[in-house]
Design a protein around this motif. Structure first.
Motif, PDB file in Angstrom:
ATOM      1  N   GLN A 126      -3.613  -4.449  -0.986  1.00  0.00           N
ATOM      2  CA  GLN A 126      -2.666  -3.459  -0.450  1.00  0.00           C
ATOM      3  C   GLN A 126      -1.964  -3.944   0.804  1.00  0.00           C
ATOM      4  O   GLN A 126      -0.890  -3.458   1.145  1.00  0.00           O
ATOM      5  N   GLU A 127      -2.560  -4.899   1.516  1.00  0.00           N
ATOM      6  CA  GLU A 127      -1.960  -5.375   2.768  1.00  0.00           C
ATOM      7  C   GLU A 127      -0.849  -6.401   2.535  1.00  0.00           C
ATOM      8  O   GLU A 127      -0.186  -6.829   3.486  1.00  0.00           O
ATOM      9  N   ASP A 180       0.827  -1.209   0.000  1.00  0.00           N
ATOM     10  CA  ASP A 180       0.000   0.000   0.000  1.00  0.00           C
ATOM     11  C   ASP A 180       0.856   1.251   0.000  1.00  0.00           C
ATOM     12  O   ASP A 180       0.445   2.296  -0.527  1.00  0.00           O
ATOM     13  N   LEU A 216      -7.736  -0.677  -6.650  1.00  0.00           N
ATOM     14  CA  LEU A 216      -6.623  -1.253  -5.897  1.00  0.00           C
ATOM     15  C   LEU A 216      -7.109  -2.422  -5.054  1.00  0.00           C
ATOM     16  O   LEU A 216      -8.195  -2.368  -4.479  1.00  0.00           O
ATOM     17  N   PHE A 260       1.266   1.556  -3.686  1.00  0.00           N
ATOM     18  CA  PHE A 260       0.008   1.683  -4.426  1.00  0.00           C
ATOM     19  C   PHE A 260      -0.654   3.044  -4.221  1.00  0.00           C
ATOM     20  O   PHE A 260      -1.346   3.544  -5.108  1.00  0.00           O
ATOM     21  N   ARG A 261      -0.450   3.652  -3.045  1.00  0.00           N
ATOM     22  CA  ARG A 261      -1.163   4.889  -2.728  1.00  0.00           C
ATOM     23  C   ARG A 261      -0.816   6.040  -3.660  1.00  0.00           C
ATOM     24  O   ARG A 261      -1.597   6.985  -3.806  1.00  0.00           O
TER      25      ARG A 261
END
Length: 720
Positions: A399-400, A371, A396, A374-375
């Motif tokens: 993310q974890e 994440d 998305l 990805f953010r």
């Protein structure tokens, strides 16, 4: 231990450079929300809180230009009607870019960017008649002992009153002999945060009075005496006065929207960094509830270099374990009846178990969620889509998923190229999508998940797909292959041209694409990471790029083998099976060697020299390592297999190594140096060589490299 002021200031700046990235990311995310929901006052308030925190933190670090620009923008956001301004989202995006450039310039010591264009845009937004927001007079009048609070402070206090919280005013004098009064403010703030929640901090850090005293409005379930005692810090505070402004209202449900300032940063003035709203339910007092609740910070920020040092030491311990195991094996052969063998074996087993646990623990410390990477892509997709005139939605997931921090940083640039290409090349224009019966808005999906001991990152789009014939024709046009060779290539081999330097199918060179630069960077970075990329596409339906990444780059489980009396290793996860066969089973097809293995034709890669003509080929036995590179299977012909080993990868500089056939080297317990092969590069090299010359070329390239590696690592076989 007391640090000199300049050293403390440097630490404060480094902390700001780290935490400011979260603030800038939050500003980008809030700007995206405002663009989708223009005029939403709650989003504007969130942006104002973020900018306010950035202003206070930068002012505390002495970064005046950032603080003044943030103050200018914050004032504009506080004006009546600011939320309804049509260009507010665009100005907020521009502010995020300017703040990013300014922080980067401060960090690197470069020249600050010109902020005047942004200031003019802010001034244009505020040029229309506007009145500052005013808090309700009722709120000001209902606050016992009310002072000249600002509009924002009054709003915070009013919400706390409406929630029925017990409000206290704390005035703490700062010891005149304190050498770090700004840091003292934060220490007092932290002390109060342990027993309650701070709503307001004043005066501003730039005020002359900031070095003399600090005032707080905060809520707590503790008594005035306990609050005063908590604020008494030797050599930091002098007199402390606590005043109850409002008693708590029992059995109320309340929502508190204003969190405290970011831990570890200097308190600015009042509005803290944006945090999710926290709902607190109050019930009748119980003995447990009456006990003070101590809020502890369980996150420790550690410089990545320190973790790398620990990981290197763990690697050295693993080499030491191999040395001890080697010595124990020799001891057992020499003294087979010695009773101490059992004790040595037990000690070795215990050490190995603890070392494995230590290794896993250190590796987990280096793991971070994807994440963090990805953010940043919602903003990138938004900007590229605007440049290309596309309507694109980014989705998305995963993310974890955790990934090694070093690998995460390394794939940032390749992933950015792939996402930008998905927007500019993959997604069609809105009119073209409508003609094809698709929604006008295209969709790009980023997904990450664990698969065995790898992490898979997928970049998918629902666009036009990739036409293999167009790729083939362009490769022939650019002279990358001939028409005869291209006719024999599989679809997967044709897609490999995408990653060649200078290759592009764009008809027009634009700011976004068309120069053939970018995808070759993706391939080179992935090869350096010992990662692979797979392309899956369907015309008219979309394309998926699938990156398969290792969990770590430091320690691997490897299979070792011998080729021409030299020891090599490859990652164990790339080997699907080990087969024994004879030279008579090896056949030539189109000048390439193949082996029929379990009803499948397996292409062979011979790493050594073919057997001499005088040797009976029918009787010569072979070891074949069946490996997987991307989605393809190959067979490596080797002389013999040495077994599995956990290897610590030692990076070798470019001056030592002049080939990309190896990823690094490792030292075994007996001092031997083993080269770790880069399988994608080996496959490409051997596949392009003529069969009768393959072993000679490969061996000639690596024999000298093994000697250089031994000298570079400072080892002599038999000694470590």
């Amino acid at each position: 231990m007391t640090h000199p002021p300049d050293e403390r200031g440097l630490e404060l700046r480094e902390l700001f450079f780290e935490t400011s990235q979260e603030l800038l990311q939050a500003l980008n995310e809030e700007s995206l929300k405002l663009e989708k929901h223009p005029g939403d006052e709650e989003i504007v308030r969130s942006i104002r809180r973020t900018v306010h925190t950035l202003k206070g933190d930068s002012a505390a670090c002495g970064l005046r230009e950032i603080s003044e620009l943030a103050h200018h923008f914050e004032n504009a956001l506080s004006l009546e009607g600011a939320a309804a301004h049509a260009a507010l989202a665009e100005i907020s995006f521009a502010a995020a870019d300017v703040f990013t450039a300014m922080i980067a310039a401060y960090h690197s010591g470069g020249n600050l960017p010109d902020s005047e264009p942004l200031r003019r845009r802010i001034d244009q937004m505020t040029s229309a008649p506007a009145k500052p927001r005013r808090g309700k007079k009722k709120s000001e009048a209902s606050l016992p002992g009310a002072k000249a609070w600002t509009q924002a402070e009054t709003a915070v206090i009013a919400r706390a009153q409406a929630a029925g919280l017990a409000l206290y005013e704390v005035v703490a004098k700062i010891d005149p002999h304190c050498t770090m009064p700004i840091a003292a403010r934060q220490l007092i703030h932290n002390a109060l945060s342990e027993i309650g929640e701070v709503f307001v901090t004043r005066p501003d850090v730039k005020s002359p009075a900031a070095t003399k005293q600090v005032e707080f409005i905060f809520t707590s379930a503790q008594t005035k005496d306990l609050i005063a005692a908590k604020c008494h810090i030797p050599t930091i505070t002098g007199d402390v006065h606590v005043t109850l402004l409002q008693a708590a209202s029992p059995a109320k449900v309340r929502t508190v929207e204003e969190p405290v300032d970011a831990p570890g940063m200097p308190a600015a003035s009042i509005e803290p960094a944006p945090q999710p709203a926290t709902k607190i339910v109050e019930a009748a007092p119980t003995p447990e509830a009456a006990q003070p609740q101590i809020l502890t910070e369980n996150i420790l920020r550690v410089e990545a270099g320190r973790i790398d040092n620990v990981l290197n030491l763990v690697g050295e311990l693993i080499i030491g374990k191999s040395m001890l195991q080697q010595a124990l094996n020799e001891f057992a052969k020499r003294y087979p009846k010695e009773t101490l063998r059992g004790k040595f074996a037990d000690a070795m087993a215990f050490q190995a178990r603890v070392l494995n646990d230590l290794q896993r623990s250190v590796m987990k410390i280096r793991m971070v969620p994807v994440d963090q990477l990805f953010r940043r892509f919602p903003r990138i997709v938004r900007d590229v889509a605007r440049q290309c005139g596309r309507e694109v939605e980014l989705e998305l997931s995963g993310q974890e998923t955790d990934l090694d921090k070093g690998i995460l940083d390394a794939i940032a640039e390749p992933l950015t190229h792939l996402v930008r290409n998905a927007v500019s090349h993959g997604i069609e224009s809105a009119d073209e999508r409508r003609r094809q019966g698709k929604p006008a808005q295209g969709k790009i999906r980023l997904n990450a998940y664990h698969h065995g001991n790898q992490v898979v990152v997928e970049i998918s789009d629902d666009g036009r797909g990739i036409d293999a014939r167009k790729i083939r024709d362009k490769a022939i046009q650019l002279g990358m292959t001939s028409a005869e060779e291209a006719a024999r290539l599989s679809e997967g081999e044709i897609f490999d041209f995408i990653f060649r330097p200078g290759f592009s199918t764009a008809e027009v060179v634009t700011e976004v694409s068309g120069r053939g630069v970018g995808m070759d960077v993706v391939q080179s970075v992935l090869q350096r990471l010992k990662a692979t990329i797979q392309v899956e596409t369907h015309l008219g339906q979309g394309t998926t790029f699938r990156l398969k990444l290792p969990l770590t780059l430091a320690i691997i489980k490897a299979l070792m083998f011998w080729v021409e009396q030299r020891l090599y290793a490859i990652p164990l996860n790339a080997v699907s099976q080990i087969a024994r066969t004879r030279e008579s089973e090896v056949h030539q097809v189109d000048n390439y060697e193949v082996l029929q293995l379990r009803d499948q034709v397996l292409p062979l890669l011979r790493l050594g020299r073919p057997p001499a003509p005088e040797i009976d080929r029918k009787s010569a036995k072979l070891f074949v390592l069946v490996i997987t590179v991307g989605e393809k299977r190959y067979g490596l012909i080797v002389d013999s297999v040495d077994g599995e080993e956990e290897l610590v990868i030692k990076a070798l500089d470019d001056q030592t190594f002049s080939t990309d056939l190896v990823n690094g080297a490792s030292i075994l317990g007996d001092g031997k140096v083993v080269l770790i092969l880069n399988l994608p590069a080996v496959v490409e090299h051997v596949a392009r060589s003529r069969p009768e010359k393959t072993g000679t070329l490969f061996g000639g390239l690596l024999l000298n490299q093994a000697d250089r590696a031994r000298l570079a690592l400072g080892t002599v076989e038999g000694h470590a």
